[in-house]
Motif scaffolding. Structure first.
Motif, short mmCIF file in Angstrom:
data_model
loop_
_atom_site.label_atom_id
_atom_site.label_comp_id
_atom_site.label_asym_id
_atom_site.label_seq_id
_atom_site.Cartn_x
_atom_site.Cartn_y
_atom_site.Cartn_z
N LEU A 30 10.79 -3.01 19.42
CA LEU A 30 10.74 -2.25 18.17
C LEU A 30 9.35 -1.64 18.00
CD1 LEU A 30 12.46 -4.59 15.54
CD2 LEU A 30 13.47 -2.64 16.74
N PRO A 31 9.28 -0.42 17.45
CA PRO A 31 7.97 0.14 17.11
C PRO A 31 7.26 -0.75 16.09
CG PRO A 31 9.69 1.82 16.99
CD PRO A 31 10.39 0.51 17.15
N LEU A 32 5.94 -0.79 16.14
CA LEU A 32 5.17 -1.62 15.23
C LEU A 32 5.50 -1.33 13.77
CD1 LEU A 32 2.79 -3.71 15.09
CD2 LEU A 32 1.28 -1.73 14.78
N GLU A 33 5.83 -0.07 13.46
CA GLU A 33 6.10 0.30 12.06
C GLU A 33 7.29 -0.43 11.47
OE1 GLU A 33 3.92 3.71 13.96
OE2 GLU A 33 5.53 2.36 14.52
N ALA A 34 8.12 -1.07 12.32
CA ALA A 34 9.22 -1.87 11.79
C ALA A 34 8.71 -2.93 10.82
CB ALA A 34 10.00 -2.51 12.93
N GLY A 77 18.91 -11.19 10.31
CA GLY A 77 20.23 -10.66 10.04
C GLY A 77 21.06 -10.55 11.31
N GLU A 78 22.24 -10.00 11.16
CA GLU A 78 23.16 -9.89 12.30
C GLU A 78 22.77 -8.76 13.23
OE1 GLU A 78 25.49 -12.08 13.14
OE2 GLU A 78 24.68 -13.21 11.46
N GLU A 79 22.37 -7.61 12.67
CA GLU A 79 22.05 -6.44 13.49
C GLU A 79 20.69 -5.90 13.08
OE1 GLU A 79 24.36 -4.20 15.40
OE2 GLU A 79 26.02 -5.60 15.42
N LEU A 80 19.93 -5.46 14.07
CA LEU A 80 18.65 -4.82 13.78
C LEU A 80 18.87 -3.32 13.62
CD1 LEU A 80 15.99 -6.43 16.15
CD2 LEU A 80 16.04 -6.49 13.66
N PRO A 81 18.54 -2.75 12.46
CA PRO A 81 18.71 -1.30 12.32
C PRO A 81 17.69 -0.56 13.16
CG PRO A 81 17.66 -2.24 10.37
CD PRO A 81 18.06 -3.40 11.23
N PRO A 82 18.03 0.60 13.69
CA PRO A 82 17.06 1.37 14.49
C PRO A 82 15.97 1.93 13.60
CG PRO A 82 19.06 2.64 14.14
CD PRO A 82 19.33 1.27 13.58
N ILE A 83 14.82 2.16 14.19
CA ILE A 83 13.70 2.73 13.45
C ILE A 83 12.88 3.59 14.39
CG2 ILE A 83 12.23 0.70 13.86
CD1 ILE A 83 10.96 1.28 11.10
N GLN A 84 12.34 4.67 13.87
CA GLN A 84 11.51 5.58 14.65
C GLN A 84 10.04 5.30 14.35
OE1 GLN A 84 13.15 7.81 16.58
NE2 GLN A 84 11.42 8.90 17.48
N GLY A 85 9.25 5.12 15.41
CA GLY A 85 7.83 4.87 15.23
C GLY A 85 7.00 6.13 15.41
N MET A 129 0.82 -1.21 0.00
CA MET A 129 0.00 0.00 0.00
C MET A 129 0.86 1.26 0.00
SD MET A 129 -3.32 -0.80 2.40
CE MET A 129 -2.86 -2.22 3.35
N GLU A 130 2.07 1.17 0.58
CA GLU A 130 2.94 2.34 0.62
C GLU A 130 3.96 2.34 -0.51
OE1 GLU A 130 4.71 3.06 4.40
OE2 GLU A 130 2.77 3.30 5.41
N GLY A 131 3.93 1.32 -1.37
CA GLY A 131 4.84 1.26 -2.50
C GLY A 131 6.27 0.95 -2.15
N ARG A 132 6.48 0.18 -1.08
CA ARG A 132 7.84 -0.19 -0.68
C ARG A 132 7.92 -1.69 -0.41
NH1 ARG A 132 9.43 3.15 4.18
NH2 ARG A 132 7.66 4.50 3.78
N LYS A 133 9.09 -2.25 -0.64
CA LYS A 133 9.33 -3.67 -0.40
C LYS A 133 9.84 -3.83 1.03
CE LYS A 133 9.91 -7.94 -2.24
NZ LYS A 133 10.87 -8.18 -3.33
N GLU A 134 9.09 -4.56 1.84
CA GLU A 134 9.45 -4.71 3.25
C GLU A 134 10.72 -5.57 3.40
OE1 GLU A 134 4.85 -5.17 3.01
OE2 GLU A 134 6.60 -5.88 1.91
N GLY A 135 11.54 -5.17 4.37
CA GLY A 135 12.75 -5.94 4.69
C GLY A 135 12.73 -6.46 6.12
N PHE A 136 11.53 -6.58 6.69
CA PHE A 136 11.42 -6.94 8.10
C PHE A 136 11.99 -8.33 8.38
CE2 PHE A 136 8.75 -8.60 11.69
CZ PHE A 136 9.24 -7.75 12.67
#
Length: 407
Positions: free
Chosen positions: A399-403, A149-157, A136-143
Motif C-alpha cells: 500500500l502507498p504510505l498515504e494509506a 476489516g475483510e477487504e482493503l480498499p484501493p488507494i492512490q499514492g 492536520m488534514e481535518g479527516r478521521k483516519e480509518g487505517f
C-alpha cells in the motif's frame, strides 16, 4: 485550531467515570482540549497549576484545596502537585459520580512514585500525542479499521517521500511556521522543557547529558534498546543512564515499542525498540534538513518507520477497538517492523520501506509470521513510497504510505 479526534472518547469517559486523566507532552494541546470541554458544558471550571497562587494552595493544603472545589473541574498540569492524588482518591471513593475531574499532566503521572496506586480503578486514561496527519488534514483516519476489516480498499499514492511531513512534526504551534521559525521553536522547546520539567521531577543538574541522550536516541530511531552500547557512547554508568532514559519517557520525548511475545514455540528477541515521539523535533535536534535526510538512506528508513509507528499509536487512541502495537524479531532472523494485535487476537504485520517499489523479498518476514501464526494472522502489509495498491498473494498487500491517513 485543529480538531482532535481524542475528544469523542474523552466525552464518553466523562459521562461514565469519576476521573479522566489526560497525559501528554507540553504544547501538544491538552489545555486547549480541556478548555473546549468547559466551553461545551461538559465541565464547569478550568484551573491550571501553572498559576502560582493555585499551585501554592494545592501544595500547602491538598485536602483543603480539593474540598473547596465546586462543580466539575479541570485540574491542568496536576503533576506539579502530586500530593493532590491521595486526597483525590479519598474524595472520589466517597462520591463516584461521573465527570467530577479531568486531570491533565505533561509528565506521565503513572511513572511517579505511588501515583498509579492512587489512580488505579478510578480513572479513564488517555494520552494526547502531537497532531496526527489526519488531524492536520481535518479527516478521521480509518487505517486501523481497514487493516482489520475483510477487504482493503484501493488507494492512490503520491509516489514521493513525504519529507515535509517528517520535518514539520506534529506540535500544533510549530506545524504552521516556516522551516526557519520551526527550527527556532524546536530549539527553544527542548531547552525550556529540560530546564523546567526535569528540575521539577528529578534532582538532575547535568542537563547537557540528558540532551545528549535524547540526541543519541533520535539518531538511532527504531533501534533495539541496548543499555551497554548507550552507556559506552555517553560515558554514563547504567544506573544514571536508566534514570535519564526514564525521564525522557516520562516527558513523552521517546517511546519504547515492546516485543511481541506470543507462544510461537521459538525464541524471540525480547528487547524493545526505541523511537522519538515526534520526527520533527528529532530531526531538528540532529541538525538535518530535507537534503541531508534524503541522502542519508540508513537514517531515513528508521525515521520513516518511527513516523509510521507514531501515526498508528495516535490512531489507536481513538480507534473503535483496542489495538496493541509491537515489533517482532526472532533469533533466527525473521523480522517484522510493526505487529498489530487487534480484535479477537487477530494479528496484522506491517513492513515500512523507504522506496518507490516493492519486491517479493520484502514480504519474507510477513510470510514467516503468517506461517507461525496460522489462522491468527489476518493480513500482512508493506507500506512504501509508490502510487499503487498491489496484491502480493493471499492476505499480503503493498500500500502507498498515504494509506495511513487517507483510508
Amino acid at each position: 485550531m485543529f480538531p482532535r479526534h481524542l475528544i469523542d472518547p474523552i466525552r464518553t469517559a466523562l459521562r461514565e467515570r469519576p476521573v479522566v486523566l489526560l497525559l501528554g507532552a507540553r504544547q501538544v494541546g491538552k489545555s486547549t482540549l480541556a478548555q473546549g470541554l468547559v466551553a461545551q458544558g461538559l465541565l464547569d471550571r478550568y484551573l491550571t497549576l501553572d498559576d502560582l497562587a493555585l499551585l501554592a494552595a494545592a501544595l500547602e493544603d491538598p485536602q483543603g484545596f480539593l474540598a473547596g472545589l465546586r462543580g466539575r473541574v479541570v485540574l491542568d498540569e496536576v503533576q506539579r502537585a502530586p500530593g493532590l492524588l491521595l486526597p483525590l482518591k479519598a474524595l472520589v471513593d466517597r462520591d463516584r459520580r461521573p465527570g467530577r475531574f479531568l486531570l491533565t499532566g505533561s509528565a506521565n503521572l503513572l511513572a511517579l512514585p505511588k501515583a498509579s496506586e492512587f489512580l488505579v480503578g478510578r480513572v479513564a486514561l488517555f494520552t494526547l500525542w502531537p497532531l496526527s496527519q489526519g488531524e492536520m488534514e481535518g479527516r478521521k483516519e480509518g487505517f486501523l479499521a481497514a487493516l482489520f476489516g475483510e477487504e482493503l480498499p484501493p488507494i492512490q499514492g503520491e509516489g514521493r517521500l513525504p519529507l515535509d511531513r517528517l520535518l514539520r512534526g506534529g506540535y500544533p504551534e510549530a506545524v504552521g511556521l516556516s522551516p526557519e521559525g520551526r527550527g527556532r521553536w524546536f530549539r527553544d522547546y527542548l531547552a525550556t522543557l529540560l530546564a523546567r520539567e526535569v528540575r521539577e521531577l528529578s534532582q538532575i543538574e547535568r542537563l547537557p547529558e540528558l540532551a545528549r541522550l535524547y540526541t543519541l536516541l533520535a539518531g538511532r530511531p527504531m533501534a533495539l534498546l541496548n543499555w551497554a552500547e548507550l552507556g559506552r557512547s555517553l560515558g554514563l554508568p547504567a544506573t544514571t543512564l536508566k534514570r535519564y532514559f526514564a525521564l525522557l519517557e516520562t516527558l513523552f520525548l521517546v517511546r519504547t515499542l515492546p516485543p511481541w511475545e506470543a507462544n510461537l514455540g521459538k525464541r524471540l528477541v525480547k528487547s524493545p525498540k526505541v523511537h522519538p515521539t515526534d520526527t520533527g523535533l528529532a530531526l531538528h535536534t540532529l541538525g538535518l534538513d530535507a537534503g541531508r535526510l534524503e541522502t542519508d538512506r540508513s537514517l531515513l528508513g528508521g525515521v520513516l518507520e518511527a513516523f509510521v509507528a507514531m501515526e498508528i499509536t495516535k490512531q489507536a487512541g481513538y480507534a473503535p477497538f483496542p489495538v496493541g502495537l509491537f515489533h517482532y524479531r526472532s533469533h533466527t532472523g525473521e523480522e517484522v517492523d510493526l505487529l498489530l494485535e487487534g480484535p479477537g487476537g487477530r494479528v496484522v504485520g506491517l513492513e515500512v520501506k523507504a522506496r518507490g517499489s516493492v519486491r517479493g523479498e520484502d514480504f519474507r518476514g510477513l510470510k514467516g509470521l503468517a506461517q507461525a501464526l496460522g489462522p491468527r494472522f489476518h493480513r500482512g502489509v508493506v507500506l512504501y513510497l509508490g502510487r499503487e495498491s498491489v496484491p502480493f498473494g493471499p492476505n499480503l498487500h503493498a500500500l502507498p504510505l498515504e494509506a495511513l491517513w487517507r483510508l
